[in-house]
Write a protein that holds these residues in place. Structure first.
Motif, PDB file in Angstrom:
ATOM      1  N   TYR A  33       0.845  -1.190   0.000  1.00 27.18           N
ATOM      2  CA  TYR A  33       0.000   0.000   0.000  1.00 27.18           C
ATOM      3  C   TYR A  33       0.882   1.242   0.000  1.00 27.18           C
ATOM      4  O   TYR A  33       1.942   1.255   0.626  1.00 27.18           O
ATOM      5  CB  TYR A  33      -0.870   0.061   1.269  1.00 27.18           C
ATOM      6  CG  TYR A  33      -1.563  -1.228   1.652  1.00 27.18           C
ATOM      7  CD1 TYR A  33      -0.862  -2.261   2.256  1.00 27.18           C
ATOM      8  CD2 TYR A  33      -2.927  -1.387   1.442  1.00 27.18           C
ATOM      9  CE1 TYR A  33      -1.500  -3.434   2.624  1.00 27.18           C
ATOM     10  CE2 TYR A  33      -3.571  -2.562   1.807  1.00 27.18           C
ATOM     11  CZ  TYR A  33      -2.849  -3.579   2.392  1.00 27.18           C
ATOM     12  OH  TYR A  33      -3.484  -4.745   2.754  1.00 27.18           O
ATOM     13  N   LEU A  91       4.132   7.271   2.716  1.00 30.99           N
ATOM     14  CA  LEU A  91       4.333   6.068   3.526  1.00 30.99           C
ATOM     15  C   LEU A  91       3.928   4.829   2.748  1.00 30.99           C
ATOM     16  O   LEU A  91       2.925   4.827   2.039  1.00 30.99           O
ATOM     17  CB  LEU A  91       3.499   6.144   4.804  1.00 30.99           C
ATOM     18  CG  LEU A  91       3.910   7.226   5.810  1.00 30.99           C
ATOM     19  CD1 LEU A  91       2.796   7.496   6.795  1.00 30.99           C
ATOM     20  CD2 LEU A  91       5.166   6.798   6.549  1.00 30.99           C
ATOM     21  N   GLN A 102      -1.270  -4.275   8.705  1.00 30.22           N
ATOM     22  CA  GLN A 102      -0.363  -3.505   7.865  1.00 30.22           C
ATOM     23  C   GLN A 102       0.828  -3.008   8.674  1.00 30.22           C
ATOM     24  O   GLN A 102       0.672  -2.466   9.768  1.00 30.22           O
ATOM     25  CB  GLN A 102      -1.112  -2.330   7.216  1.00 30.22           C
ATOM     26  CG  GLN A 102      -2.194  -2.807   6.247  1.00 30.22           C
ATOM     27  CD  GLN A 102      -2.813  -1.695   5.432  1.00 30.22           C
ATOM     28  OE1 GLN A 102      -2.233  -0.638   5.224  1.00 30.22           O
ATOM     29  NE2 GLN A 102      -4.024  -1.948   4.957  1.00 30.22           N
ATOM     30  N   PHE A 104       4.172  -0.525   8.457  1.00 29.46           N
ATOM     31  CA  PHE A 104       4.573   0.660   7.724  1.00 29.46           C
ATOM     32  C   PHE A 104       6.085   0.860   7.716  1.00 29.46           C
ATOM     33  O   PHE A 104       6.784   0.511   8.672  1.00 29.46           O
ATOM     34  CB  PHE A 104       3.917   1.907   8.331  1.00 29.46           C
ATOM     35  CG  PHE A 104       2.486   2.089   7.928  1.00 29.46           C
ATOM     36  CD1 PHE A 104       1.482   1.305   8.476  1.00 29.46           C
ATOM     37  CD2 PHE A 104       2.141   3.027   6.966  1.00 29.46           C
ATOM     38  CE1 PHE A 104       0.162   1.458   8.082  1.00 29.46           C
ATOM     39  CE2 PHE A 104       0.819   3.194   6.573  1.00 29.46           C
ATOM     40  CZ  PHE A 104      -0.161   2.407   7.127  1.00 29.46           C
ATOM     41  N   GLY A 105       6.552   1.460   6.638  1.00 27.35           N
ATOM     42  CA  GLY A 105       7.932   1.906   6.547  1.00 27.35           C
ATOM     43  C   GLY A 105       8.092   3.275   7.187  1.00 27.35           C
ATOM     44  O   GLY A 105       7.120   3.877   7.630  1.00 27.35           O
ATOM     45  N   PRO A 106       9.330   3.796   7.214  1.00 26.82           N
ATOM     46  CA  PRO A 106       9.607   5.078   7.866  1.00 26.82           C
ATOM     47  C   PRO A 106       9.150   6.288   7.061  1.00 26.82           C
ATOM     48  O   PRO A 106       9.102   7.391   7.589  1.00 26.82           O
ATOM     49  CB  PRO A 106      11.130   5.075   8.023  1.00 26.82           C
ATOM     50  CG  PRO A 106      11.595   4.203   6.908  1.00 26.82           C
ATOM     51  CD  PRO A 106      10.563   3.145   6.743  1.00 26.82           C
TER      52      PRO A 106
END
Lengths: 113, 113
Positions: A33, A91, A102, A104-106
């Protein structure tokens, strides 16, 4: 194990230039996403990839935005002819099909000058 | 269209107190609800995920409850610590799951030492 990674962490670009943002999901996660977080708008969905299915592009704000996911893994979000209103944190998240939780990345902070 | 609201927008409490964060959503046809924390300049960290069939989930000092029929969730934090200071976001996914999350605007929590 390794989490979701994104690059670059920061990007400053001039209005009118194209930019590419990269996301490496967690290995084995089938869904990916993209979201955007901007002041006054909160977190908003952009696009969703699930396996080999056609992506859900319903959140892309204009045709200047596009994304692809190669080999079911890495994804690139491309913004053409950037505008100042594109400035935001972008993001990326990935998930498995069982829990749909989900991760999440930074994020990539994009600044359009 | 699903709308997610978090009240209050900001909260300050002394260290050691128990506290409750609130999340409400307008469409009860959800697949799951996730609570995240976000530290300044960072991405989102998943705290708890509650499936629509569940009533609560616990992780350490955190307890999240879900009342799907009334469109409400709460995040309970016990014995708060300064390290709990962050923005807390709740998000819901649609009935058919594994798709875009709709986020609330968040509650900025400050724990006063």
């Amino acid at each position: 194990g390794a989490g979701v990674s994104q690059s670059p962490s920061n990007k400053v670009t001039e209005k009118g230039k194209d930019v590419e943002l990269r996301c490496d999901p967690i290995s084995g996660h089938t869904a990916l996403y993209w979201y955007r977080q901007s002041l006054g708008q909160g977190l908003e969905f952009l696009i969703y990839f699930q396996g080999n299915s056609a992506p859900d592009k319903s959140g892309l704000p204009s045709d200047r935005f596009s994304a692809e996911r190669t080999g079911g893994s890495v994804s690139t979000l491309t913004i053409q002819r950037t505008q100042q209103e594109d400035s935001a944190v972008y993001l990326c998240a990935s998930s498995l099909e069982d829990t749909y939780e989900q991760y999440f990345g930074p994020g990539t902070r994009l600044t359009v000058t | 269209k699903q709308e997610v609201t978090q009240i209050p927008a900001a909260l300050s409490v002394p260290e050691g107190e128990n506290l409750v964060l609130n999340c409400s959503f307008t469409d009860s046809a959800i697949y799951n609800l996730q609570w995240f924390r976000q530290d300044p300049g960072k991405g989102l960290t998943s705290l708890l995920l509650i499936q629509s069939s569940q009533r609560e989930q616990t992780s350490g000092r955190l307890n999240a409850s879900l009342d799907k029929s009334s469109g409400r969730s709460t995040l309970y934090i016990a014995a708060s610590q300064p390290g709990d200071s962050a923005t807390y976001l709740c998000a819901v996914s649609p009935h058919f799951g594994n798709e875009k999350l709709t986020f609330g605007t968040g509650t900025r929590l400050t724990i006063i030492p």
